[in-house]
Design a protein around this motif. Structure first.
Motif, PDB file in Angstrom:
ATOM      1  N   ALA A   1       0.881  -1.210  -0.001  1.00 32.20           N
ATOM      2  CA  ALA A   1       0.008  -0.356   0.034  1.00 32.20           C
ATOM      3  C   ALA A   1       0.849   1.210   0.066  1.00 32.20           C
ATOM      4  O   ALA A   1       0.614   2.325  -0.789  1.00 32.20           O
ATOM      5  CB  ALA A   1      -0.924   0.049   1.283  1.00 32.20           C
ATOM      6  N   VAL A   2       1.781   1.333   0.907  1.00 25.45           N
ATOM      7  CA  VAL A   2       2.746   2.248   0.888  1.00 25.45           C
ATOM      8  C   VAL A   2       3.512   2.475  -0.351  1.00 25.45           C
ATOM      9  O   VAL A   2       3.694   3.913  -0.985  1.00 25.45           O
ATOM     10  CB  VAL A   2       3.877   2.236   1.916  1.00 25.45           C
ATOM     11  CG1 VAL A   2       4.788   3.281   1.707  1.00 25.45           C
ATOM     12  CG2 VAL A   2       3.262   2.315   3.233  1.00 25.45           C
ATOM     13  N   CYS A   3       3.851   1.491  -1.117  1.00 30.65           N
ATOM     14  CA  CYS A   3       4.425   1.726  -2.481  1.00 30.65           C
ATOM     15  C   CYS A   3       3.608   2.146  -3.552  1.00 30.65           C
ATOM     16  O   CYS A   3       3.849   3.081  -4.396  1.00 30.65           O
ATOM     17  CB  CYS A   3       4.993   0.096  -2.840  1.00 30.65           C
ATOM     18  SG  CYS A   3       6.705  -0.443  -1.999  1.00 30.65           S
ATOM     19  N   VAL A   4       2.177   1.675  -3.591  1.00 32.44           N
ATOM     20  CA  VAL A   4       1.348   2.308  -4.254  1.00 32.44           C
ATOM     21  C   VAL A   4       1.012   3.670  -4.164  1.00 32.44           C
ATOM     22  O   VAL A   4       1.106   4.381  -5.076  1.00 32.44           O
ATOM     23  CB  VAL A   4       0.110   1.361  -4.385  1.00 32.44           C
ATOM     24  CG1 VAL A   4      -1.206   1.844  -5.061  1.00 32.44           C
ATOM     25  CG2 VAL A   4       0.072  -0.021  -4.822  1.00 32.44           C
ATOM     26  N   HIS A   5       0.950   4.092  -2.874  1.00 31.63           N
ATOM     27  CA  HIS A   5       0.756   5.307  -2.518  1.00 31.63           C
ATOM     28  C   HIS A   5       1.893   6.506  -3.254  1.00 31.63           C
ATOM     29  O   HIS A   5       1.531   7.336  -3.650  1.00 31.63           O
ATOM     30  CB  HIS A   5       0.604   5.519  -1.254  1.00 31.63           C
ATOM     31  CG  HIS A   5       0.231   7.181  -0.796  1.00 31.63           C
ATOM     32  ND1 HIS A   5      -1.059   7.893  -0.835  1.00 31.63           N
ATOM     33  CD2 HIS A   5       1.022   7.922  -0.163  1.00 31.63           C
ATOM     34  CE1 HIS A   5      -0.732   9.211  -0.493  1.00 31.63           C
ATOM     35  NE2 HIS A   5       0.118   9.168   0.087  1.00 31.63           N
ATOM     36  N   ILE A   6       3.118   5.912  -2.864  1.00 31.02           N
ATOM     37  CA  ILE A   6       4.155   6.903  -3.141  1.00 31.02           C
ATOM     38  C   ILE A   6       4.137   6.875  -4.908  1.00 31.02           C
ATOM     39  O   ILE A   6       4.474   7.977  -5.337  1.00 31.02           O
ATOM     40  CB  ILE A   6       5.545   6.254  -2.607  1.00 31.02           C
ATOM     41  CG1 ILE A   6       5.390   6.160  -1.307  1.00 31.02           C
ATOM     42  CG2 ILE A   6       6.661   7.028  -3.453  1.00 31.02           C
ATOM     43  CD1 ILE A   6       6.626   5.753  -0.625  1.00 31.02           C
ATOM     44  N   GLY A   7       3.909   5.727  -5.473  1.00 32.82           N
ATOM     45  CA  GLY A   7       3.719   5.855  -6.943  1.00 32.82           C
ATOM     46  C   GLY A   7       2.649   6.703  -7.602  1.00 32.82           C
ATOM     47  O   GLY A   7       2.977   7.516  -8.371  1.00 32.82           O
ATOM     48  N   MET A   8       1.469   6.907  -6.899  1.00 30.05           N
ATOM     49  CA  MET A   8       0.484   7.682  -7.437  1.00 30.05           C
ATOM     50  C   MET A   8       0.797   9.259  -7.002  1.00 30.05           C
ATOM     51  O   MET A   8       0.454  10.035  -7.868  1.00 30.05           O
ATOM     52  CB  MET A   8      -0.798   7.191  -6.609  1.00 30.05           C
ATOM     53  CG  MET A   8      -1.520   5.759  -6.813  1.00 30.05           C
ATOM     54  SD  MET A   8      -2.157   5.942  -8.630  1.00 30.05           S
ATOM     55  CE  MET A   8      -3.065   4.384  -8.549  1.00 30.05           C
TER      56      MET A   8
END
Length: 330
Positions: free
Chosen positions: A140-147
């Protein structure tokens, strides 16, 4: 006659010095030590005792035929050999000093292991649950940073194809504002204020005064070395989002306009609940929001003239359903 005279043929007793051997000389023993004889050996003293040189040789080189702890001969049986009567040589150390510590450590019982702590103390089932939870959080953290990166990055192929999904993830809570680095920064102070119409316990209604929510955030930030993100940006960004999605007549433009209204209403309800605007047994029925905009005064050396009168933008009354009030307040 001299005792050392070898020309005499007189018989000598076995205990007398200079006595000749009774038989032929015995063969030399394999032992390095001297063998006792009845005659006078060449290295003995005049009284029939071994010389000092022979005693020292016997101490340094013990006989191989006799063990170090051989039994002493009985008294009266004859002369005692120098190897048997001499002091025993000191035994050498069989091991180095640190060898004793190693042997003691090997023989000593090992200390019991200490109790497990942290994740290791959990059972296998719970450790699997913790590992899965950490993996989900990491994804979830990786997805948020990517977004967020795609939102602030320049237009590219990914943002063109998946721009709608990126906007749905970012707005409204995670919107990024880069106006600080704009060529024309903000030169106005905008304060968001709210008042409420409350249904009293006796069946009547009353209207509260204006709560300056922006001033409350300013007082919380002033003197605070580590102000929170909500105190600095939550209310300000919510109002900017509302203005960007509404026209001058306060009508929403598209679906994002309705989303901005819901977001702003939820924030003001939380603030009114924090201020305890509604007393015990009372409920908030309507809320009204307005903005108060004042120009920043130019520096003294500037010739620019701006108005110092505040400008208000008043929104219509918004009704608050009972279920919405309870859910937003929580």
């Amino acid at each position: 006659m001299d005792v050392h005279d070898g020309g005499s043929n007189a018989l000598h007793g076995p205990g007398e010095p200079g006595a000749a051997p009774a038989g032929p000389p015995a063969p030399q023993a394999s032992s390095p030590g001297p063998a006792p004889t009845h005659g006078r050996p060449a290295d003995t003293t005049a009284h029939g005792r071994p010389s000092a040189h022979e005693q020292s040789s016997a101490q340094e080189q013990p006989s191989a035929a006799e063990p170090p702890h051989a039994a002493e001969p009985e008294s009266g049986t004859g002369p005692v050999s120098a190897a048997a009567s001499g002091p025993e040589p000191p035994a050498r150390a069989a091991y180095a000093p640190h060898a004793a510590e190693q042997a003691h450590a090997t023989l000593a019982p090992s200390a019991p292991p200490g109790p497990r702590t942290g994740v290791a103390a959990l059972s296998l089932r719970y450790r699997i649950v913790v590992a899965v939870a950490l993996a989900v959080v990491g994804v979830a953290v990786c997805v948020h940073i990517g977004m967020v990166f795609l939102h602030v990055a320049p237009s590219n192929t990914v943002t063109k194809q998946h721009g709608r999904a990126i906007d749905d993830w970012i707005y409204p809570e995670f919107e990024q504002n880069w106006k600080l680095f704009a060529p024309n920064p903000l030169q106005q102070n905008i304060a968001v204020q709210v008042r409420a119409q409350i249904d009293t316990a006796d069946g009547g209604t009353r209207t509260t005064g204006w709560y300056d929510l922006s001033a409350e955030d300013g007082r919380a930030i002033d003197g605070n070395l580590l102000p929170s993100h909500t105190q600095q940006n939550e209310l300000r960004r919510a109002w900017d989002f509302f203005v960007a999605t509404h026209g001058g007549d306060n009508r929403a433009m598209g679906l994002r306009g309705s989303l901005s209204e819901t977001y702003l209403r939820r924030i003001v309800l939380l603030r009114l609940d924090r201020e305890e605007a509604a007393g015990k047994g009372e409920a908030i029925d309507l809320v009204q929001i307005r903005s108060r905009t004042t120009n920043v005064r130019p520096p003294r050396w500037s010739d620019e003239k701006v108005s110092d009168q505040p400008v208000y933008r008043v929104l219509p009354w918004w009704s608050i359903p009972a279920e919405s009030t309870e859910g937003d307040a929580e």
